[in-house]
Structure formats: C-alpha cells, structure tokens
Design an enzyme around this catalytic site. Structure first.
Site, PDB file in Angstrom:
ATOM      1  CG  ASP A 536      -0.175  -0.053   2.411  1.00  0.00           C
ATOM      2  OD1 ASP A 536       0.612   0.593   2.926  1.00  0.00           O
ATOM      3  OD2 ASP A 536      -0.511  -1.249   3.260  1.00  0.00           O
ATOM      4  CD  GLU A 616      18.919 -23.948 -16.375  1.00  0.00           C
ATOM      5  OE1 GLU A 616      17.632 -24.431 -16.377  1.00  0.00           O
ATOM      6  OE2 GLU A 616      19.784 -24.854 -15.580  1.00  0.00           O
TER       7      GLU A 616
END
Ligand code: GLA
Length: 737
Positions: A536, A616
């Site tokens: 928030d 990777e």
C-alpha cells in the site's frame, strides 16, 4: 494558482492540469461538493444540482421551515456526520461528552498555503522541487459540541492528483469518543459507475474485479491489521463505458497499512458516495480536551482518458511523491535471495557458494533471508532474537558481509521485527510485549505472535536491536517482513481504551520505520508481508519496493502484476526469477519466460545458481544485460496494458514507452499455446503517430500511426510459455510532417 477562492459566492475551486474540483459554502454554512472531473474553468457549478423537497429527508433547523429543499440527506458534501439528518454513509461519528452522537459541521474559515501539508506520524505525499503544490485547509465547527474539523486538500497540479485528510479537534472541556473517522468523502451526484477493486489471497494478490455500483453499500476492507492480501486500499470508480483507453474514472487510494474500509453507496436518487479511512470496527479513540486526531491520507485522481491513464497518473505520484530516500528514483541493485534456494537449511559455506556463483554471473547484491538468527531452524522459534545463529554462521554477520563485499557484491538481510515466537529469549523475558487478551489464549499463526508496537518501549527496543544489527556490518538492504494477520488486539499498557490499539500499532510501526530510514539513509528497504500482504501507499512511503507475492510462478505473476499496476508502479513491485518447476505452483516454464515476467518489476533471482546448467548460467548473463538495457524504459517509462490476463487467456502483452516516446518495448508471453492459432493482432499505444520506428533485429520501419491504428500481427509463438520482445526505436521524422 491551483486553488481559487471566490469570496462573493464562497466557492473554492481546485485546478490541476486536466481536472477541476469545486467546493462551496451554502447560505447555511454547509459545505457542498459541487464538481470533480474534467477541467472546466471559471464556473460556479451550483447550477448543476437542484435542491428539492424530498420526503423523509429532513432540513437543518436554521432553514426556513416553509422552504424544505435543503437537506443533508440529498446534498453532495465534502465530509459528513452521523445523526444530523444524512442517512447515507457517515464520515464522522463522535460520541460527545454528554453521550449524544453527531456533529453539526458548519463552515468557519479557510487557509491557502504554498506547498504540501504533512500529517504528523503518518505517511503523506510530498512535493518534489519541480511540483506546483498548494494546500487548502477548510475549517468546520460545531459550536454546540465545540468540535472542529479541518479538511486538508493537497493539489498536485502536474500530477492531476488531489490528496485529502481530516483533522478532528476537541475544543470542549471534556473528553469525547471518536467512533468513526473517515479520511475523505467524495460524492458524485450524476453518472453510472462500476467499482473496480483488487482482492486476493496469499500467493495471488490484487486480482481485478469490476462490478456495477448498486443501491447498496459495497465495502472493500481489511480487519487483519495489515492492509492485507485479501483487499487492497485502492479502488476505482469508472463510468460504465470506461475502458483502458477512454472514459471517466476516479481513483481512491488510502495511504494506510492497517485496518481500513472503503465503502461505496448509491443513494435513493442515484447519487454515488465513496468514503475511505480507518475501519471503524473495534475502533474508538478518546479525544481529550484540546487534543486532535489526524486521519491517514487519501490520494484522489481523475481522468477522462481511461484506466490506463489513471494508472500512469498514480505511477508518477507514487514514484515521485510517495517513495523517498536514496533509492526512490535510482536504479536498485540486482539481487539474489536465498529463500527459495535453501529455506532455513543453510550454513556459511552454502551461503558463500551461492554468493560466489551469483557474483561471477554479474549479480550485484546477496540477500540473506530468514533463518540467520536466534534458534531459527524452522518457523517455530527464534523470531524476536535478532542475534546471529553462530551454529549456522560461525563467523557472524560482519564477516559474512565482508566476504560477500569482497566478491564485489552488496549484502542485504531479512528481518521480521513485528513478530515474536514464544520460543525466543525475547518472549521469555517480556511475555507481556506480545499482543494477547487477558481472558483467553491467543491465536497463533505460523506459530508466532505479534509484538505490541503500540507501546513505545517495544518500538524503542526494536529500534536499538535493528540499529545494532545495521551498524554491525555493511548491510545495504533490509527485507522487512510480516508474516501473519493480527488478532487478540490488547495492549497491556493499561491507560488506554483498547479501541485505540490497532491504530497505535500502525503509528508505532510507521515511527519505527521512520527512525530507521532516517538513521540509515543509505539502506534500501523492501517491504514484505508473506509477499504482497501489505502492499500500500503507506508502506511505500518507507520502503520504495515491496515483495509482490510469494508466488513466483511467472504466469501467475502476470495477473498479480496486472492488478497491482492499476495503482502502483513497476518500480514498487519486487519480482524475482525462481527455479522451474516453480515451488508454489509446480509449473515448468522456460528460463527466458521467467526473466521476461520478472523484468516487469524490480528484478532479481530467487534460486541456487549452483544448480544451474552452463547454458542457464550463460542465459543469466543475457538476462542481466536485458535488465540493464531496459531498466530506464521499464522503470521510468509509461506502462500500457495491451492485454488483460483475466480475459485474454492465450497471451499477456504489455508495453513500456519512454517519456519522450522515442523508444518502446512490448513483452508478449504466450500463456496457452494454440493449435492452428488465430492471428494475434495488437495495437501499440503511446507512440508519436508522426514518427517512424525501427524494429530491432529487423529491417522493418513503421510509423507510430501504423503501429497504433493499423496495429501489428505477432508471429506464431508455439511451445510452452514462449515469449517475444519487440523493441522499437524512433529513427527519423516523416518527410511529410
Ligand atoms: C515470507 C516471505 C518470503 C520469505 C519467508 C521467510 O513468506 O514472503 O519471501 O522471506 O517469509 O520466512
């Protein structure tokens, strides 16, 4: 001047670049809301609303008894009270000293100030140097009860934002009880609206729901003492026909991290009222003579250009006027976090091996997650004891940080200061510091209780412990977690009404965070509450980024990021690449897809690079290059939501456009590969229609007009969750311009 006052008709008009907001004092001193919407200048909107005599809608005593058209029950207002004849949603409910309820609010005076007001103890938007911001304070008084209410308005012209809060002052000679105090009320007497809100759960936050506003009260709220995974303190009222690109919409965002409510009511005549503020359930506040109470801030924004533009207005506001500190606009360090790699089971050797691999790949910061302190071998013990666990890390945090720094990386650490395990030295020493009611045993959640941050001595203790930790080593980042919802809200500090404890807890948290960020201004704080359970604007005032979700599945993230993006910028969302199959969903996805998904956030890694193949690892290097190449575009550019993952089930598409429109990036992720697929056609947004744009890796050049109006067809994307990135750069202006 953003705020105009016309003395002859007692009218306040607030202008931003594209909006107008108007308030008027009527003949009885009642404060009317007259207009909020698209910019209209030099108009008294009094003409637009007709007072009528309505059955069962009473009239203030000072109105002419034969002229019955003025009623608080029908009048659009700025702030309302209970028990004075308005039967709709109430902003303020005070139990007065004589036991009566209600406050007869009448206009008293006003002030217009340069700059933005602040709110003592609470987060509030601030003005940047380049902003033109003015503050209007309207004072209302009830001369009978001697209550004063000050309504604050912060007008951010360039941002098309108006902030609001209310201050209640008891000027009587006896204590009163605040039973409900909303931050702001907005009445929209005309129009037909949908309510858009963001609900969710742990591991699936901020899912979008849109529903028509009806003749009922629709409430979005949290009683968990955190803003919660379940509901976000941000809603949108959009005209029924409003979509991403056009139409009227209003954002209502509350900068608060505790219990809140946002209610929408359509009244008997179709007028819509929306309110936002601290939840009034289990809330009461004794206001002694001379004392005042400050509500949290509401951030309002309006546009007639659809939901996309409304979101971009909030992105600017949060980035520039809410988040603070060294990192709020700076590039954040690219981090690796060990949580998904090790959980609680690690030792120094393991941590250093992850860090060494990560450093070799070009990652810039190592974050040591949960498990480094006290007796923390599982989530059953240790919270509260912020001293290193020497069995796991025999050389301590200082040495670990030094070793990691020597690898060329910054060092960061996880804490959960608000919580406590009963199996901890802190609990054994101070059992009364945990929130518990006297008459029953408390609810445990993740086998932990919560410290009573409403008590100053608890906050002081945490400040000392955390300061000691931060001073003990070169710690440049803190992940501030909070892993449960609260209950058993009872503070053993006896002198107060327990109805105050929840809000005092939030005030304690804010003051603790404020002290820490001022004492350690170079530390980057990331908020977290089991992922995005306290995402928030209140928390963003202290922590410029918040872990978006514990669900790191890149396909689930598309929905979480989509919902979050309505109110919050990419720079606020903590997102990481994790391993495959994903630990939460079990889904397998390509490495590149995980990176492209996480690139729409702060970006980082949440895996053990030792477990990666050579290919990777090579791929991580190219992902880091992408992160660096596109950082400015993604974080400081304008976000366009091209698709809606709640409706478009095969692809998720979003676009970032640089503020000068010279560059754009479209990310496409196939979420459900099709056989014999229909063509996927997208329309770019936000480009300059008169400019030419070149596609990277292609000889193709197209005009902004072609890309936006005729659109572009995406080549087929077979396979599992494949991705496509389209990067465009402005090449030259069209000859015929
Ligand atoms: C929460 C956080 C995770 C991790 C764990 C550690 O769930 O969201 O990222 O830090 O706590 O216990």
């Amino acid at each position: 001047m953003a705020i105009h006052f016309q003395a002859e008709n007692k009218c306040f008009t607030l202008y931003t670049e594209h909006t107008t907001y108007q308030i008027k004092v009527d003949a009885h001193g009642l404060l009317k809301h007259q207009y909020y919407g698209r910019k209209v200048i030099d108009t008294d909107f009094d003409y637009a609303f007709l007072n009528m005599d309505r059955g069962f809608s009473g009239n203030p005593y000072d109105c002419d008894p034969y002229e019955r058209s003025v009623s608080l029950d029908t009048m659009p207002q700025e702030y309302t009270s209970s028990d004075v004849g308005d039967y709709r949603l109430t902003s303020l409910n005070i139990m007065n000293a004589d036991g009566s309820y209600g406050t007869d609010l009448r206009y008293d005076s006003y002030e217009i100030l340069k700059g933005k007001y602040s709110i003592p103890g609470l987060p509030a938007a601030y003005a940047e140097k380049s902003d033109t911001v003015e503050t209007l304070i309207i004072t209302l008084k009830d001369h009978g009860t001697k209550t004063t209410v000050k309504l604050y308005y912060g007008v951010f012209s360039e941002k098309d934002v108006i902030t609001r809060c209310a201050v209640i002052i008891n000027e009587s000679i006896a204590a009163v009880h605040l039973e409900k105090v909303m931050s702001a009320c907005l009445d929209l007497p005309f129009g037909s609206y949908d309510l858009i809100h963001f609900h969710g759960r742990h591991c699936m936050e901020r899912q979008v729901e849109r529903m028509p506003v009806s003749h009922s009260i629709q409430t979005v709220s949290s009683m968990r003492d955190t803003s919660s995974h379940q509901h976000n303190p941000f809603v949108i009222l959009a005209e029924n026909n409003t979509d991403e690109d056009q139409g009227d919409c209003y954002g209502i965002m509350l900068a608060y991290s505790g219990n809140f409510r946002m209610d929408v009511e359509q009244d008997q005549f179709g007028s819509v009222r929306i309110q936002a503020g601290i939840h009034d359930e289990k809330f009461s506040w004794q206001l002694k003579e001379g004392e005042c109470f400050y509500t949290p801030e509401v951030i309002l924004s309006y546009t007639n250009e659809g939901l996309g533009e409304l979101s971009r207005q909030y992105h600017q506001m949060i980035q520039h006027n809410i988040t603070r500190g060294k990192y709020h606009l700076a590039r954040r360090p690219l981090l690796i976090n060990n949580w998904e790699a090790t959980g609680f089971q690690f030792n120094e050797e393991k941590i250093l091996s992850i860090a060494a691999q990560a450093a070799g790949l070009g990652i810039e910061m190592f974050v040591l997650d949960d498990g480094w302190f006290g007796k923390r071998d599982s989530d059953n013990a240790g919270l509260g004891d912020w001293k290193v666990n020497l069995e796991k890390l025999p050389h301590g945090i200082h040495s670990l940080a030094e070793n990691i720094n020597a690898m060329g990386m910054k060092f960061g650490i996880w804490v959960e200061p608000e919580s406590i395990n009963e199996d901890s030295d802190l609990y054994r020493a101070h059992p009364d510091w945990a929130l518990k009611t006297p008459s029953r045993r408390p609810v445990r959640s993740r086998n932990q209780l919560v410290l009573d941050l409403s008590r100053k001595e608890v906050c002081d203790y945490l400040f000392e412990q955390l300061s000691e930790l931060l001073s003990s080593a070169n710690i440049e980042y803190i992940k501030w977690d909070m892993n449960r919802s609260l209950c058993d809200i009872f503070s053993t500090e006896q002198s107060r009404d327990q109805g105050e404890t929840s809000h005092r807890y939030v005030l304690g948290l804010y003051s603790l965070l404020d002290r820490l960020i001022s004492s350690f201004p170079d530390v980057l704080f990331e908020g977290c509450s089991g992922g995005g359970g306290r995402f928030d604007a209140g928390m963003l005032y202290y922590t410029p980024q918040i872990w978006n979700s514990d669900d790191t599945d890149p396909i689930h993230q598309l929905k979480i990021q989509y919902g979050t993006s309505f109110g919050y910028p990419v720079s606020a969302m903590g997102t990481h690449v994790s391993c495959s199959p994903n630990m939460q969903s079990g889904r397998s996805t390509p490495f590149t897809t995980r990176a492209v998904s996480a690139l729409s956030g702060t970006f980082g890694y949440e895996l053990d690079p030792n477990a990666l193949s050579k290919t990777e690892k090579e791929e991580i290097r190219s992902q880091i290059n992408l992160f660096k190449q596109y950082y400015d575009l993604i974080h400081y550019g304008r976000l366009y939501r091209i698709s809606n993952p709640f409706q478009d089930h095969c692809f998720a598409v979003k676009e970032f456009v640089s503020p000068d429109q010279s560059e754009a990036l479209v990310n496409v992720i196939a979420t459900d590969p099709q056989a014999n697929p229909p063509l996927l056609h997208i329309k770019f947004k936000g480009l300059n229609e008169n400019w030419l744009y070149r596609f990277d890796d292609k000889e193709m050049i197209l005009s902004g007009a072609a890309l936006m109006y005729a659109g572009y067809t995406i080549p087929a994307m077979p396979g599992d969750y494949s991705i496509l990135q389209i990067h465009l750069t402005h090449v030259e202006e069209k000859a015929d311009e």
